[in-house]
Design a protein around this motif. Structure first.
Motif, PDB file in Angstrom:
ATOM      1  N   MET A   1     -32.144  55.418  14.328  1.00 26.78           N
ATOM      2  CA  MET A   1     -30.718  55.520  14.069  1.00 26.78           C
ATOM      3  C   MET A   1     -30.399  54.914  12.703  1.00 26.78           C
ATOM      4  O   MET A   1     -31.109  54.065  12.214  1.00 26.78           O
ATOM      5  CB  MET A   1     -29.929  54.774  15.144  1.00 26.78           C
ATOM      6  N   ALA A   2     -29.316  55.338  12.178  1.00 28.81           N
ATOM      7  CA  ALA A   2     -28.902  54.894  10.849  1.00 28.81           C
ATOM      8  C   ALA A   2     -28.228  53.527  10.897  1.00 28.81           C
ATOM      9  O   ALA A   2     -27.798  53.072  11.952  1.00 28.81           O
ATOM     10  CB  ALA A   2     -27.947  55.916  10.241  1.00 28.81           C
ATOM     11  N   GLY A   3     -28.132  52.943   9.742  1.00 31.62           N
ATOM     12  CA  GLY A   3     -27.403  51.697   9.619  1.00 31.62           C
ATOM     13  C   GLY A   3     -25.954  51.959   9.256  1.00 31.62           C
ATOM     14  O   GLY A   3     -25.635  52.944   8.595  1.00 31.62           O
ATOM     15  N   ILE A   4     -25.080  51.095   9.722  1.00 30.93           N
ATOM     16  CA  ILE A   4     -23.663  51.179   9.377  1.00 30.93           C
ATOM     17  C   ILE A   4     -23.438  50.190   8.237  1.00 30.93           C
ATOM     18  O   ILE A   4     -23.648  48.986   8.401  1.00 30.93           O
ATOM     19  CB  ILE A   4     -22.777  50.855  10.586  1.00 30.93           C
ATOM     20  N   CYS A  91     -20.331  70.022  -1.833  1.00 30.36           N
ATOM     21  CA  CYS A  91     -20.082  68.778  -1.094  1.00 30.36           C
ATOM     22  C   CYS A  91     -21.070  67.663  -1.401  1.00 30.36           C
ATOM     23  O   CYS A  91     -20.797  66.507  -1.108  1.00 30.36           O
ATOM     24  CB  CYS A  91     -20.072  69.051   0.406  1.00 30.36           C
ATOM     25  N   GLY A  92     -22.224  67.999  -1.941  1.00 30.69           N
ATOM     26  CA  GLY A  92     -23.210  66.974  -2.279  1.00 30.69           C
ATOM     27  C   GLY A  92     -24.235  66.691  -1.197  1.00 30.69           C
ATOM     28  O   GLY A  92     -25.115  65.855  -1.386  1.00 30.69           O
ATOM     29  N   ARG A  93     -24.133  67.370  -0.053  1.00 29.62           N
ATOM     30  CA  ARG A  93     -25.125  67.155   0.996  1.00 29.62           C
ATOM     31  C   ARG A  93     -26.419  67.892   0.671  1.00 29.62           C
ATOM     32  O   ARG A  93     -26.402  68.926   0.018  1.00 29.62           O
ATOM     33  CB  ARG A  93     -24.617  67.657   2.356  1.00 29.62           C
ATOM     34  N   PHE A  95     -29.796  70.106   1.767  1.00 32.51           N
ATOM     35  CA  PHE A  95     -29.983  71.240   2.673  1.00 32.51           C
ATOM     36  C   PHE A  95     -30.188  70.742   4.099  1.00 32.51           C
ATOM     37  O   PHE A  95     -29.594  71.255   5.047  1.00 32.51           O
ATOM     38  CB  PHE A  95     -31.168  72.099   2.217  1.00 32.51           C
ATOM     39  N   ASP A  96     -31.028  69.724   4.261  1.00 34.08           N
ATOM     40  CA  ASP A  96     -31.309  69.160   5.584  1.00 34.08           C
ATOM     41  C   ASP A  96     -30.039  68.597   6.225  1.00 34.08           C
ATOM     42  O   ASP A  96     -29.799  68.790   7.418  1.00 34.08           O
ATOM     43  CB  ASP A  96     -32.388  68.071   5.470  1.00 34.08           C
ATOM     44  N   GLU A  97     -29.219  67.899   5.438  1.00 32.68           N
ATOM     45  CA  GLU A  97     -27.977  67.348   5.987  1.00 32.68           C
ATOM     46  C   GLU A  97     -27.022  68.454   6.428  1.00 32.68           C
ATOM     47  O   GLU A  97     -26.383  68.344   7.472  1.00 32.68           O
ATOM     48  CB  GLU A  97     -27.291  66.447   4.951  1.00 32.68           C
ATOM     49  N   VAL A  98     -26.932  69.515   5.638  1.00 29.12           N
ATOM     50  CA  VAL A  98     -26.071  70.644   6.005  1.00 29.12           C
ATOM     51  C   VAL A  98     -26.565  71.248   7.319  1.00 29.12           C
ATOM     52  O   VAL A  98     -25.766  71.503   8.232  1.00 29.12           O
ATOM     53  CB  VAL A  98     -26.036  71.716   4.889  1.00 29.12           C
ATOM     54  N   PRO A 106     -22.864  59.373  14.115  1.00 29.60           N
ATOM     55  CA  PRO A 106     -21.820  58.907  13.196  1.00 29.60           C
ATOM     56  C   PRO A 106     -22.381  58.034  12.067  1.00 29.60           C
ATOM     57  O   PRO A 106     -21.977  58.165  10.917  1.00 29.60           O
ATOM     58  CB  PRO A 106     -20.876  58.115  14.106  1.00 29.60           C
ATOM     59  N   GLY A 107     -23.344  57.177  12.377  1.00 30.94           N
ATOM     60  CA  GLY A 107     -23.943  56.334  11.338  1.00 30.94           C
ATOM     61  C   GLY A 107     -24.687  57.140  10.299  1.00 30.94           C
ATOM     62  O   GLY A 107     -24.622  56.850   9.100  1.00 30.94           O
ATOM     63  N   GLU A 108     -25.401  58.165  10.737  1.00 31.04           N
ATOM     64  CA  GLU A 108     -26.125  59.029   9.799  1.00 31.04           C
ATOM     65  C   GLU A 108     -25.140  59.795   8.914  1.00 31.04           C
ATOM     66  O   GLU A 108     -25.355  59.941   7.712  1.00 31.04           O
ATOM     67  CB  GLU A 108     -27.013  60.011  10.558  1.00 31.04           C
ATOM     68  N   LYS A 109     -24.054  60.273   9.511  1.00 32.42           N
ATOM     69  CA  LYS A 109     -23.045  60.986   8.724  1.00 32.42           C
ATOM     70  C   LYS A 109     -22.410  60.064   7.694  1.00 32.42           C
ATOM     71  O   LYS A 109     -22.218  60.441   6.535  1.00 32.42           O
ATOM     72  CB  LYS A 109     -21.962  61.572   9.642  1.00 32.42           C
ATOM     73  N   ARG A 110     -22.093  58.833   8.098  1.00 31.63           N
ATOM     74  CA  ARG A 110     -21.484  57.890   7.155  1.00 31.63           C
ATOM     75  C   ARG A 110     -22.466  57.520   6.046  1.00 31.63           C
ATOM     76  O   ARG A 110     -22.055  57.314   4.901  1.00 31.63           O
ATOM     77  CB  ARG A 110     -20.981  56.638   7.880  1.00 31.63           C
ATOM     78  N   ALA A 111     -23.759  57.451   6.357  1.00 31.07           N
ATOM     79  CA  ALA A 111     -24.766  57.174   5.314  1.00 31.07           C
ATOM     80  C   ALA A 111     -24.782  58.319   4.302  1.00 31.07           C
ATOM     81  O   ALA A 111     -24.864  58.090   3.090  1.00 31.07           O
ATOM     82  CB  ALA A 111     -26.143  56.970   5.945  1.00 31.07           C
ATOM     83  N   SER A 112     -24.686  59.557   4.779  1.00 31.45           N
ATOM     84  CA  SER A 112     -24.618  60.703   3.867  1.00 31.45           C
ATOM     85  C   SER A 112     -23.356  60.636   3.023  1.00 31.45           C
ATOM     86  O   SER A 112     -23.399  60.847   1.807  1.00 31.45           O
ATOM     87  CB  SER A 112     -24.644  62.019   4.652  1.00 31.45           C
ATOM     88  N   TRP A 113     -22.223  60.370   3.674  1.00 31.10           N
ATOM     89  CA  TRP A 113     -20.960  60.240   2.935  1.00 31.10           C
ATOM     90  C   TRP A 113     -21.081  59.170   1.852  1.00 31.10           C
ATOM     91  O   TRP A 113     -20.645  59.366   0.720  1.00 31.10           O
ATOM     92  CB  TRP A 113     -19.826  59.845   3.892  1.00 31.10           C
TER      93      TRP A 113
END
Length: 140
Positions: A1-4, A91-93, A95-98, A106-113
């Protein structure tokens, strides 16, 4: 899991401070207490990220309430990854993120953001200035 990231914890704290202000300037609502404990430990241990998977339940609930107020996706409906780009110009994402966005936590999405915002070179941040130059032919 991602970090917040600690900046997301701070944003959630500020969200709850505005939503549920202290009646006496000292006491905190339960959501703020939960987030403040995580924040204090992060500062004490010089950590910039809290593990999404092990975040205490009350802090996670408070953070997710803030998270739900944020836009879900950075997409601006101009996807250059569909044209073969590794990173979307819109958007800057990556290919894998898209491709994985709906599966990401949610943590992974916020890390991408966070990465997208730090880089700041997607069209979403420059009001399509680069795109306008390319369309007029003067950017070549």
């Amino acid at each position: 899991m991602a970090g917040i990231h600690i900046t997301d914890i701070e944003a959630a704290i500020n969200y709850w401070r505005e939503r549920s202000p202290s009646p006496d300037g000292v006491s905190l609502c339960k959501e703020l207490r939960a987030l403040a404990e995580v924040y204090a430990l992060m500062v004490w241990f010089h950590e910039t990220e809290a593990d999404e998977a092990t975040l205490p339940a009350k802090a996670r609930e408070a953070w997710l309430a803030w998270y739900d107020t944020m836009p879900d996706t950075p997409c601006i409906a101009i996807c250059s990854t569909s044209q073969g780009d590794e990173t979307c110009k819109g958007c800057g994402r990556t290919f894998d993120e898209v491709q994985r966005w709906t599966e990401m936590t949610p943590g992974e999405k916020r890390a991408s953001w966070r990465r997208i915002i730090i880089e700041g070179d997607a069209w979403r941040f420059n009001r399509y200035a680069e795109r306008a130059l390319e369309e007029s032919g003067s950017g070549r």
